[in-house]
Design a protein around this motif. Structure first.
Motif, PDB file in Angstrom:
ATOM      1  N   THR A 287      33.927  54.095 107.190  1.00 24.83           N
ATOM      2  CA  THR A 287      33.909  53.776 105.839  1.00 24.83           C
ATOM      3  C   THR A 287      33.646  52.569 104.997  1.00 24.83           C
ATOM      4  O   THR A 287      34.344  52.010 105.437  1.00 24.83           O
ATOM      5  N   LYS A 288      33.537  52.606 103.501  1.00 22.26           N
ATOM      6  CA  LYS A 288      33.657  51.719 102.806  1.00 22.26           C
ATOM      7  C   LYS A 288      34.289  51.549 102.043  1.00 22.26           C
ATOM      8  O   LYS A 288      34.787  52.891 101.634  1.00 22.26           O
ATOM      9  N   ALA A 289      35.423  50.801 101.688  1.00 23.76           N
ATOM     10  CA  ALA A 289      35.990  50.813 101.056  1.00 23.76           C
ATOM     11  C   ALA A 289      36.248  49.288 100.183  1.00 23.76           C
ATOM     12  O   ALA A 289      35.593  48.099 100.949  1.00 23.76           O
ATOM     13  N   GLY A 290      36.404  49.253  98.515  1.00 26.93           N
ATOM     14  CA  GLY A 290      36.690  48.193  97.926  1.00 26.93           C
ATOM     15  C   GLY A 290      36.227  48.177  96.725  1.00 26.93           C
ATOM     16  O   GLY A 290      37.276  49.220  96.170  1.00 26.93           O
ATOM     17  N   ILE A 291      35.279  48.122  96.396  1.00 27.24           N
ATOM     18  CA  ILE A 291      35.147  47.844  94.254  1.00 27.24           C
ATOM     19  C   ILE A 291      33.946  48.080  94.209  1.00 27.24           C
ATOM     20  O   ILE A 291      33.044  47.392  94.887  1.00 27.24           O
ATOM     21  N   LYS A 292      33.925  48.547  93.424  1.00 20.14           N
ATOM     22  CA  LYS A 292      32.755  49.503  93.026  1.00 20.14           C
ATOM     23  C   LYS A 292      32.286  48.457  91.838  1.00 20.14           C
ATOM     24  O   LYS A 292      30.996  48.829  92.368  1.00 20.14           O
ATOM     25  N   GLU A 293      32.967  48.305  90.989  1.00 18.02           N
ATOM     26  CA  GLU A 293      32.189  48.150  89.566  1.00 18.02           C
ATOM     27  C   GLU A 293      33.191  47.021  89.102  1.00 18.02           C
ATOM     28  O   GLU A 293      34.482  47.507  89.137  1.00 18.02           O
ATOM     29  N   ALA A 294      33.003  46.149  88.598  1.00 17.34           N
ATOM     30  CA  ALA A 294      34.208  45.681  87.367  1.00 17.34           C
ATOM     31  C   ALA A 294      33.326  44.957  86.510  1.00 17.34           C
ATOM     32  O   ALA A 294      32.133  44.370  86.510  1.00 17.34           O
ATOM     33  N   VAL A 295      33.800  45.468  85.150  1.00 16.91           N
ATOM     34  CA  VAL A 295      33.190  45.285  83.492  1.00 16.91           C
ATOM     35  C   VAL A 295      34.325  44.063  83.005  1.00 16.91           C
ATOM     36  O   VAL A 295      35.375  44.968  83.457  1.00 16.91           O
ATOM     37  N   CYS A 296      33.972  43.524  81.947  1.00 15.44           N
ATOM     38  CA  CYS A 296      34.614  43.767  80.954  1.00 15.44           C
ATOM     39  C   CYS A 296      34.059  44.217  79.705  1.00 15.44           C
ATOM     40  O   CYS A 296      33.054  44.049  79.517  1.00 15.44           O
ATOM     41  N   GLU A 297      35.413  45.132  78.755  1.00 13.28           N
ATOM     42  CA  GLU A 297      35.298  45.599  78.183  1.00 13.28           C
ATOM     43  C   GLU A 297      35.798  45.283  77.077  1.00 13.28           C
ATOM     44  O   GLU A 297      36.897  44.818  76.553  1.00 13.28           O
ATOM     45  N   ASP A 298      35.175  44.837  75.264  1.00  9.09           N
ATOM     46  CA  ASP A 298      35.738  44.140  74.550  1.00  9.09           C
ATOM     47  C   ASP A 298      37.018  45.921  73.814  1.00  9.09           C
ATOM     48  O   ASP A 298      36.630  46.301  74.503  1.00  9.09           O
ATOM     49  N   PHE A 299      37.807  44.803  72.643  1.00  6.70           N
ATOM     50  CA  PHE A 299      38.837  45.836  72.497  1.00  6.70           C
ATOM     51  C   PHE A 299      38.137  46.879  71.909  1.00  6.70           C
ATOM     52  O   PHE A 299      39.097  48.227  71.887  1.00  6.70           O
ATOM     53  N   PHE A 300      37.529  46.902  71.261  1.00  8.18           N
ATOM     54  CA  PHE A 300      36.999  48.325  70.410  1.00  8.18           C
ATOM     55  C   PHE A 300      35.830  49.215  70.821  1.00  8.18           C
ATOM     56  O   PHE A 300      36.019  50.072  70.779  1.00  8.18           O
ATOM     57  N   GLY A 301      35.842  48.820  72.608  1.00  8.19           N
ATOM     58  CA  GLY A 301      35.211  49.638  73.471  1.00  8.19           C
ATOM     59  C   GLY A 301      33.106  49.598  72.823  1.00  8.19           C
ATOM     60  O   GLY A 301      33.061  50.732  73.499  1.00  8.19           O
ATOM     61  N   ILE A 302      33.421  48.850  72.530  1.00 10.94           N
ATOM     62  CA  ILE A 302      32.034  49.008  72.390  1.00 10.94           C
ATOM     63  C   ILE A 302      30.991  48.480  73.124  1.00 10.94           C
ATOM     64  O   ILE A 302      29.360  49.065  73.689  1.00 10.94           O
ATOM     65  N   ALA A 303      31.134  47.461  74.289  1.00 11.46           N
ATOM     66  CA  ALA A 303      30.311  46.805  75.119  1.00 11.46           C
ATOM     67  C   ALA A 303      30.790  46.636  75.926  1.00 11.46           C
ATOM     68  O   ALA A 303      32.494  46.409  76.279  1.00 11.46           O
ATOM     69  N   ARG A 304      30.435  46.569  77.711  1.00  7.64           N
ATOM     70  CA  ARG A 304      30.695  45.853  78.462  1.00  7.64           C
ATOM     71  C   ARG A 304      30.074  44.788  79.322  1.00  7.64           C
ATOM     72  O   ARG A 304      28.467  45.509  79.003  1.00  7.64           O
ATOM     73  N   PHE A 305      30.346  44.588  79.694  1.00  6.01           N
ATOM     74  CA  PHE A 305      29.420  43.435  80.238  1.00  6.01           C
ATOM     75  C   PHE A 305      30.464  42.888  81.955  1.00  6.01           C
ATOM     76  O   PHE A 305      31.300  42.490  82.096  1.00  6.01           O
ATOM     77  N   PRO A 306      29.071  42.520  82.828  1.00  3.56           N
ATOM     78  CA  PRO A 306      29.249  42.947  84.322  1.00  3.56           C
ATOM     79  C   PRO A 306      29.813  41.978  84.882  1.00  3.56           C
ATOM     80  O   PRO A 306      29.572  40.531  84.418  1.00  3.56           O
ATOM     81  N   VAL A 307      31.068  42.290  85.707  1.00  4.21           N
ATOM     82  CA  VAL A 307      31.778  41.028  86.135  1.00  4.21           C
ATOM     83  C   VAL A 307      31.445  40.441  87.804  1.00  4.21           C
ATOM     84  O   VAL A 307      30.684  41.282  88.340  1.00  4.21           O
TER      85      VAL A 307
END
Length: 399
Positions: free
Chosen positions: A155-175
Motif C-alpha cells: 500500500t501507499k502511505a504518506g502525505i496526500k495534500e498540504a496547503v496554507c490556509e488564511d485565518f478567515f478560511g477564505i483561501a488555501r495555497f498549495p505547499v
C-alpha cells in the motif's frame, strides 16, 4: 423542474483548494457587512478616529490574512521520511509503522495555518487523518506519523495534500511536498487449505499425471552431514516434523534431521496484478488482495506438504516481473516477505513472459475477463490444466 430541484439539492463539498462552501462565503460577507454597520455608527456618534480605524481594519484584515497565507505557502516545505524507530516499512497485522514528517519554514515570519492531509488505506490506517500546524520563523518541526497495519498486501502511505490556509478560511495555497509517499507492506497470514479444495485438487491431479520425479536437498551448504544420518541446530523456518525430540532432549537444544525430499511434480502459479476498473475507489479491493495473497500461500504450503514444487510469477508495484521457485518452508517464508508489497497496478502485461515451472497452472486475479484468458492462452499454450481463482468473488474454476 425536477432536474433543477436535484441540482439545487446537490451537496456542496469543500475540498482541494476550496476552504469554504458557497453558503459559508455568504455568511462571511453578511457578518462583515453587519459588523461594518455597527462600526460606522460608532464612528459617526462616538469617535470618528477610532471608528474609521476599526472600519479600515475590518476590511483590510481578510486581505492581510490571505497575503500572509500566500507568503507562507511560498516559503514552506513538507517532506516525509522513514522513522529512526522503524527498521523497515514491512509490518505484521496490528503492528505500527512510524514515519517522520518535517515541516520547514524558510521565512522570517511565522506561517499561517498549514493543513496536511494524510494518505492511508485499509491496509495501513493513519492514527490522524489530518494535521494542522504552524511553524515559527526560520524553524523546522518534525511530526511523527503513526500508521496501524490492517489488511495484508502492499500500500501507499504518506502525505496526500498540504496547503496554507488564511485565518478567515477564505483561501488555501498549495505547499511544496517532497517524498510524500512511501511504499509499505503488510505480511499476509498463511492459512490451512484442504487438499480437497476443487481448484487445488484439480491442479495437483493434473500435475501428477504429467509430472516428473526429482530429488532436492533441503540442507544448507553451510552445514556438514549426511542426509538421513546427521542433525543440525533448528533454525526458524525449518519444518517442525523434522525435529528429533529425543536427541533434542539429550543435548538440551532443538535439533533437526538432515534428509532429502522427493519432488513429484511442479505447479506454475501466476498472480495477476492488473487493477480492476475503479479499483482505487472500490472498498472491496483491499480485502480481495488479502484473499489472493493468503489463499495462494495456503495452497503452496499444502502442495509443499505433498511434495510438489511451485514456481510463482507476479508483477511488482514497479511493473517488474518476478519469479520464485518454492521447494521448502524457507522459500515460502521468502515469498511471503516479497508478496507483502504486492499491490494492484495499471499494467498491460497480465501474464509474465517466459513462464516455466510446471504442467499445471493456477492464476489468481482481481480482474477476471476475456483479456486475461487470451493472454494465458498465448503465453502458456496447451498446458495440462489452467485454473482461475477470482479473488474478488472468492471462487475458482477450471478453464
Amino acid at each position: 423542474m425536477r432536474k433543477k430541484d436535484r441540482a439545487s439539492k446537490k451537496e456542496d463539498k469543500a475540498g482541494g483548494l476550496r476552504p469554504r462552501r458557497k453558503n459559508d462565503y455568504f455568511r462571511f460577507a453578511d457578518g462583515t457587512l453587519s459588523s461594518a454597520v455597527f462600526v460606522l455608527l460608532f464612528a459617526l456618534f462616538c469617535s470618528a478616529r477610532v471608528g474609521y480605524f476599526l472600519l479600515i481594519a475590518l476590511f483590510a484584515a481578510p486581505g492581510v490574512s490571505v497575503l500572509l497565507a500566500f507568503i507562507s505557502s511560498r516559503f514552506s516545505e513538507v517532506s516525509l521520511s522513514k522513522s529512526k524507530d522503524t527498521n523497515n516499512l514491512l509490518a505484521e497485522k496490528g503492528e505500527k509503522v512510524l514515519m517522520d514528517m518535517t515541516v520547514k519554514n524558510r521565512s522570517i515570519l511565522p506561517t499561517s495555518l498549514i493543513r496536511i492531509g494524510i494518505l492511508d488505506s485499509p491496509s495501513l490506517e493513519a492514527n490522524e487523518k489530518e494535521i494542522n500546524i504552524s511553524v515559527m520563523s526560520m524553524r523546522d518541526k518534525i511530526i511523527p506519523l503513526t500508521f496501524y497495519a490492517g489488511l495484508a498486501g502492499g500500500t501507499k502511505a504518506g502525505i496526500k495534500e498540504a496547503v496554507c490556509e488564511d485565518f478567515f478560511g477564505i483561501a488555501r495555497f498549495p505547499v511544496k511536498v517532497h517524498d510524500c509517499v512511501q511504499i509499505c507492506g503488510v505480511g499476509p497470514s498463511i492459512p490451512e487449505i484442504s487438499a480437497k479444495d476443487p481448484v487445488l485438487e484439480e491442479t495437483m491431479k493434473t500435475a501428477l499425471d504429467e509430472g516428473f520425479d526429482e530429488t532436492i536437498d533441503e540442507v544448507s551448504a553451510t552445514f556438514a552431514g549426511f542426509p538421513g544420518y546427521d542433525y543440525r541446530k533448528y533454525e526458524p523456518g525449518d519444518p517442525l516434523k523434522r525435529i528429533n525430540y529425543k536427541l533434542s532432549a539429550k543435548v538440551r537444544q532443538l535439533m533437526v534431521r538432515l534428509d532429502e525430499r522427493p519432488v513429484t511434480s511442479g505447479v506454475l502459479m501466476i498472480l495477476d496484478a492488473a487493477k480492476p476498473a475503479s479499483g482505487d475507489e472500490n472498498p472491496i479491493i483491499p480485502g480481495a488482495v488479502q484473499s489472493m495473497l493468503e489463499t495462494s500461500l495456503g495452497m503452496i504450503r499444502t502442495m509443499l506438504s505433498r511434495n510438489f514444487s511451485v514456481c510463482v510469477n507476479w508483477t511488482s508495484y514497479d511493473n517488474n516481473s518476478n519469479s520464485l521457485e518454492i521447494r521448502s518452508e524457507k522459500d515460502l517464508a521468502s515469498l511471503r516477505t516479497a508478496l507483502s508489497f504486492f499491490m494492484p497496478i495499471e499494467t498491460e502485461r497480465r501474464v509474465p513472459d517466459n513462464l516455466q515451472g510446471g504442467s499445471s497452472v493456477i492464476c489468481f486475479t482481481l480482474k477476471d475477463d476475456a483479456e486475461l484468458y487470451a493472454e494465458l492462452e498465448k503465453k502458456i499454450g496447451s498446458a495440462g490444466s489452467v485454473c482461475i481463482f477470482n479473488a474478488v468473488t472468492g471462487e475458482g474454476r477450471v478453464l
